[in-house]
Design a protein around this motif. Structure first.
Motif, PDB file in Angstrom:
ATOM      1  N   GLU A  73       0.831  -1.210   0.000  1.00  0.00           N
ATOM      2  CA  GLU A  73       0.000   0.000   0.000  1.00  0.00           C
ATOM      3  C   GLU A  73       0.862   1.255   0.000  1.00  0.00           C
ATOM      4  N   SER A  77       1.017   3.956  -2.985  1.00  0.00           N
ATOM      5  CA  SER A  77       0.633   5.343  -2.718  1.00  0.00           C
ATOM      6  C   SER A  77       1.751   6.298  -3.123  1.00  0.00           C
ATOM      7  N   ALA A  80       1.662   6.847  -6.715  1.00  0.00           N
ATOM      8  CA  ALA A  80       0.555   7.704  -7.122  1.00  0.00           C
ATOM      9  C   ALA A  80       0.912   9.177  -6.991  1.00  0.00           C
ATOM     10  N   GLY A 159      -9.418   8.440  -1.072  1.00  0.00           N
ATOM     11  CA  GLY A 159      -8.446   8.607  -2.144  1.00  0.00           C
ATOM     12  C   GLY A 159      -7.790   7.302  -2.526  1.00  0.00           C
ATOM     13  N   ALA A 160      -7.652   6.353  -1.574  1.00  0.00           N
ATOM     14  CA  ALA A 160      -7.080   5.034  -1.840  1.00  0.00           C
ATOM     15  C   ALA A 160      -7.905   4.013  -1.069  1.00  0.00           C
ATOM     16  N   TYR A 161      -8.263   2.917  -1.726  1.00  0.00           N
ATOM     17  CA  TYR A 161      -9.095   1.914  -1.066  1.00  0.00           C
ATOM     18  C   TYR A 161      -8.915   0.571  -1.778  1.00  0.00           C
ATOM     19  N   ASN A 175      -6.037   3.954  -6.397  1.00  0.00           N
ATOM     20  CA  ASN A 175      -5.595   5.271  -5.963  1.00  0.00           C
ATOM     21  C   ASN A 175      -6.118   6.294  -6.971  1.00  0.00           C
ATOM     22  N   ARG A 176      -6.919   7.246  -6.476  1.00  0.00           N
ATOM     23  CA  ARG A 176      -7.413   8.283  -7.370  1.00  0.00           C
ATOM     24  C   ARG A 176      -6.290   9.247  -7.732  1.00  0.00           C
ATOM     25  N   ALA A 179      -3.050  12.296  -6.797  1.00  0.00           N
ATOM     26  CA  ALA A 179      -3.128  11.971  -5.377  1.00  0.00           C
ATOM     27  C   ALA A 179      -3.118  13.245  -4.546  1.00  0.00           C
ATOM     28  N   THR A 184     -10.707  14.892  -9.532  1.00  0.00           N
ATOM     29  CA  THR A 184     -10.164  13.603  -9.952  1.00  0.00           C
ATOM     30  C   THR A 184     -10.179  13.517 -11.468  1.00  0.00           C
ATOM     31  N   ALA A 187      -7.634   7.204 -12.242  1.00  0.00           N
ATOM     32  CA  ALA A 187      -7.261   6.326 -11.134  1.00  0.00           C
ATOM     33  C   ALA A 187      -6.125   5.419 -11.562  1.00  0.00           C
TER      34      ALA A 187
END
Length: 806
Positions: A73, A77, A80, A159-161, A175-176, A179, A184, A187
């Motif tokens: 993760e 991130s 991103a 924003g991240a899931y 991750n949209r 970042a 937006t 992704a």
């Protein structure tokens, strides 16, 4: 005891064998008792203990799995936040902006291979057109359902899931982009490799027949998906959901198809959601390896006891032989003569000495003890004699060492030899105070030359006086009398002020002791004495050099009226040391390595750069001064590329150099603060710089062909390696620079031959060639000489005019 038994006709060594047998039997008893207790304890308590150990082991492995997911993760991130994924993507033309698209391909490929858990990485952009791109291709999306599925990923508040892939087979991390921004534009989507995730989860249940799976917070299967859940996993999940109402579903035992399973579960906190892992392991697989241990201990201990009973008698025969030989050596009596000696002593025969008769009344241990006491007394006597001779041996060794009469391979060997002679020196530095007595002034106070106070006698007395004075210093010292009216005081100075005073303060103390000794010797015998205190050295192999330098200084001051004591360290500072010249060639190598993006080569060249000053008078200061110049040239090179050095390095670059203290710290700082930043900047601009240089070379060849520079000169002018420049030129124009320049010159020469009457030699000079070389080159290219080429052109013109006149 052995001799007594032999004298009585009993077998020798019976007591020894019986003792050995008893010892072996006792040694086997703890193993038998331990095996029995372990067997009982395992059957009663080990099941629960092993289950607790299994739970702790599972918890540790679960932490490891969680750390792997955390790393995934975090890295994703960070990708991103890469500047490539900013709002400029809204204006990206996938058809015409090939370089930017290629950069996206490269970045997606790097992300995909950055972690073994990653199966695929996708980039979805909704502007200017809906497009989905991975590391291999991109597609413009036109199907409304497909666009709607991707748009659904952008509607989440986070924003991240984590979510599930479209086919439901693998977890997916979203991750949209960009970042951290409010609006937006797309992704960045990561799909987890199901096989790798399954292998990682398999570590939570390492036993055969076990299983591990993931659940959502509501208890529904997360991995594997619903249609792939096995019968065992389904049964475990149902049992856990049933126990969830009782409030203790995390650890329980369950029966399934005749096998007892130990079920343990826990959760992973993943971006605001909980994943529940469930591990089921067969209980018999957990306990089986331990249950076999006490059985094995019982079997081995029993077999060992029986084997010990059988072999102890045989083994005692061989074990007793060394002791028997030792007794023969101590007593001097052979086994064949023991029985005869016993019979002779019984008849009152006095042929045996009193020593042997007394020895025959002692057992083995008494003989060994008596001999050992004798050896100990002899050892103590030898040790005492050695310690008495130790100072003389050490003095002789140091005398030969300082005179250069002995040679050893390293400083470590010398320090080891001195430690053997009572001088335990490890990291100490050495200082030599060399004293010389002037023989021409050796007069008695009454004016008679020498007399009883001969030069040798005065040298001995002066050396003793110097030894007494050296005792005031907090270090090891040794006075060496060379018996040539010169005396050396060798000092082992503790490093880094361990003696309580610094090295400069220590030298002042040495000079003070030396001056007091000079005054005392002159007052006592009325002689003139000169003293030189050498510089400090950390290598014992350099001691002969220190003594030789001190002798040279004393010879130079033999007829001087200056102070009789000379501190060679102060003179060295006044005279100055040889300064290292600035290594300009290494600076060019460093700049070339930075331009080529070679981080390791730049680091190696910088180490060579810094090592140039290692032997200077003040290496730290000179390295700093050289680094200032090197940093200025690096900043100048960056400025030529249009980059702002202040933006890259900040304003406190030179202040940071002032805080560096040693070579290793300097190298680490230079790699982190300079090399890596420069490599990133140069690598990104290298291609553009090379292309500009190639077109400049072409223009230079076409406009200045007569005085055109060589390839190496052009490479130096553009700051690019000649090989790189030549290869780029050939890729751009299909031939290398030299051939292209030759073609331009020959075309200009043919034009001059065709339109002018200038001499061939002048034409050759106008296009940049010597006449002889021009003729050979022209003939090789055109198949004819320049003169014949002109004549052919002239004949063609005459024929053309005649045809027109007709």
């Amino acid at each position: 005891m052995f001799i007594k038994r032999m004298a009585r006709g009993l077998p020798g060594g019976r007591y020894f064998r019986r003792s050995l047998l008893t010892m072996l039997m006792i040694a086997c008893i703890p193993g038998i008792v331990t095996g029995g207790l372990l067997y009982i304890w395992i059957n009663v308590r080990m099941e629960s203990i092993l289950q607790e150990a299994h739970a702790k082991q599972l918890e540790q492995r679960a932490l490891w799995v969680g750390e792997q997911l955390d790393t995934l993760e975090l890295n994703f991130s960070q990708w991103a936040f890469d500047p490539v994924f900013d709002h400029r993507l809204k204006e990206l033309d996938f058809i015409y902006k090939y370089k930017q698209v290629h950069e996206l391909y490269r970045l997606l490929l790097m992300i995909r291979h950055s972690n073994p858990l990653i199966d695929d990485v996708q980039l979805y952009l909704k502007e200017p057109r809906a497009v989905m791109m991975n590391s291999e291709r991109y597609d413009f999306l036109t199907a409304p359902a497909e666009i709607s599925s991707y748009e659904g990923l952008l509607r989440r508040a986070q924003g991240a899931y984590w979510t599930r892939s479209a086919d439901g087979a693998s977890p997916m991390l979203v991750n949209r982009l960009p970042a951290g921004a409010g609006d937006t534009i797309g992704a960045l989507i990561l799909t987890v490799d199901a096989g790798q995730l399954e292998s990682m989860l398999g570590t939570l249940s390492p036993y055969a027949g076990g299983t591990t799976f993931l659940l959502n917070a509501d208890g529904t299967p997360l991995f594997p998906q619903d249609r792939e859940v096995s019968a065992l996993q389904a049964a475990v999940g149902l049992e856990r959901n049933r126990l969830a109402d009782s409030g203790s579903p995390n650890s329980f035992l369950m029966e399934y198809e005749g096998t007892t399973y130990s079920v343990l579960s826990g959760d992973f906190r993943r971006l605001g959601h909980d994943w529940i892992y469930v591990s089921a392991s067969p209980l018999n697989e957990i306990v089986a390896p331990i249950v076999s241990v006490p059985r094995l201990i019982l079997a081995v201990s029993g077999a060992g006891l029986l084997l010990a009973l059988a072999l102890s008698w045989i083994g005692s025969l061989r074990l007793y032989q060394p002791l028997q030989r030792l007794l023969r050596l101590f007593t001097g009596i052979e086994p064949a003569g023991i029985e005869r000696g016993r019979q002779e002593s019984m008849r009152g025969n006095d042929m045996l000495s009193g020593k042997r008769r007394s020895a025959s009344r002692m057992d083995e241990m008494k003989h060994i003890e008596q001999h050992w006491l004798g050896v100990k007394r002899e050892r103590e006597s030898l040790q005492q004699r050695f310690e008495e001779q130790l100072p003389l041996a050490r003095n002789n060794l140091l005398q030969q060492l300082t005179l250069g009469q002995l040679h050893s391979s390293s400083d470590r060997e010398w320090r080891a030899r001195l430690a053997e002679l009572g001088w335990a020196v490890q990291d100490e530095h050495f200082i030599v105070m060399l004293c010389h007595i002037r023989p021409v002034t050796l007069l008695q106070k009454n004016g008679n030359p020498f007399g009883k106070e001969s030069p040798e006698w005065i040298g001995i007395m002066a050396a003793d006086m110097l030894t007494q004075r050296a005792g005031e210093l907090p270090c090891l010292s040794e006075t060496i009398n060379y018996h040539d009216l010169s005396i050396a005081l060798l000092l082992a100075v503790p490093p880094h002020g361990e003696s309580g005073i610094g090295i400069s303060r220590f030298r002042e103390e040495v000079c003070r002791i030396g001056q007091q000794w000079i005054d005392a010797v002159q007052a006592e015998w009325g002689v003139r004495v000169t003293v030189a205190v050498s510089q400090a050295c950390a290598d014992a192999t350099h001691l002969p050099k220190l003594v030789q330098e001190a002798r040279t200084v004393l010879r130079k001051r033999r007829f001087s009226s200056a102070s009789p004591l000379t501190d060679m360290a102060e003179n060295a500072e006044e005279a100055g040391m040889d300064r290292a010249f600035y290594p300009l060639e290494l600076e060019q190598d460093i700049l070339a390595a930075l331009r080529n993006g070679s981080e390791q080569e730049a680091m190696d060249r910088f180490r060579d750069f810094a090592n140039r000053y290692a032997a200077s008078a003040s290496p730290g200061e000179q390295v700093r001064q050289a680094m200032y110049q090197l940093l200025a040239h690096i900043q100048h090179a960056l400025a030529q590329l249009g980059e702002d050095p202040v933006r890259l390095f900040g304003l406190g670059l030179y202040e940071e150099v002032m805080e560096l203290h040693d070579l290793e710290e300097t190298c680490v700082w230079f790699r982190e603060r300079i090399i890596r930043i420069c490599v990133e900047e140069f690598t990104g601009r290298e291609e553009k710089q090379v292309q500009m240089a190639v077109h400049h070379m072409k223009e230079h060849a076409e406009t200045q062909y007569a005085e055109a520079l060589s390839l190496d000169e052009l490479a130096d002018a553009h700051g690019i390696h000649a090989y790189t420049l030549s290869r780029a030129f050939k890729q751009a124009f299909g031939q290398n620079f030299v051939d292209y320049l030759t073609a331009v010159r020959l075309e200009r020469a043919k034009e001059l031959l065709r339109t002018t009457d200038v001499k061939i030699s002048e034409i050759a000079e106008q296009v940049g060639y010597q006449p002889s070389y021009f003729n050979r080159l022209f003939k090789k290219s055109e198949g004819t000489t320049p003169n014949r080429y002109r004549q052919d052109l002239q004949r063609q013109d005459v024929h053309a005019r005649d045809d027109r006149s007709v």
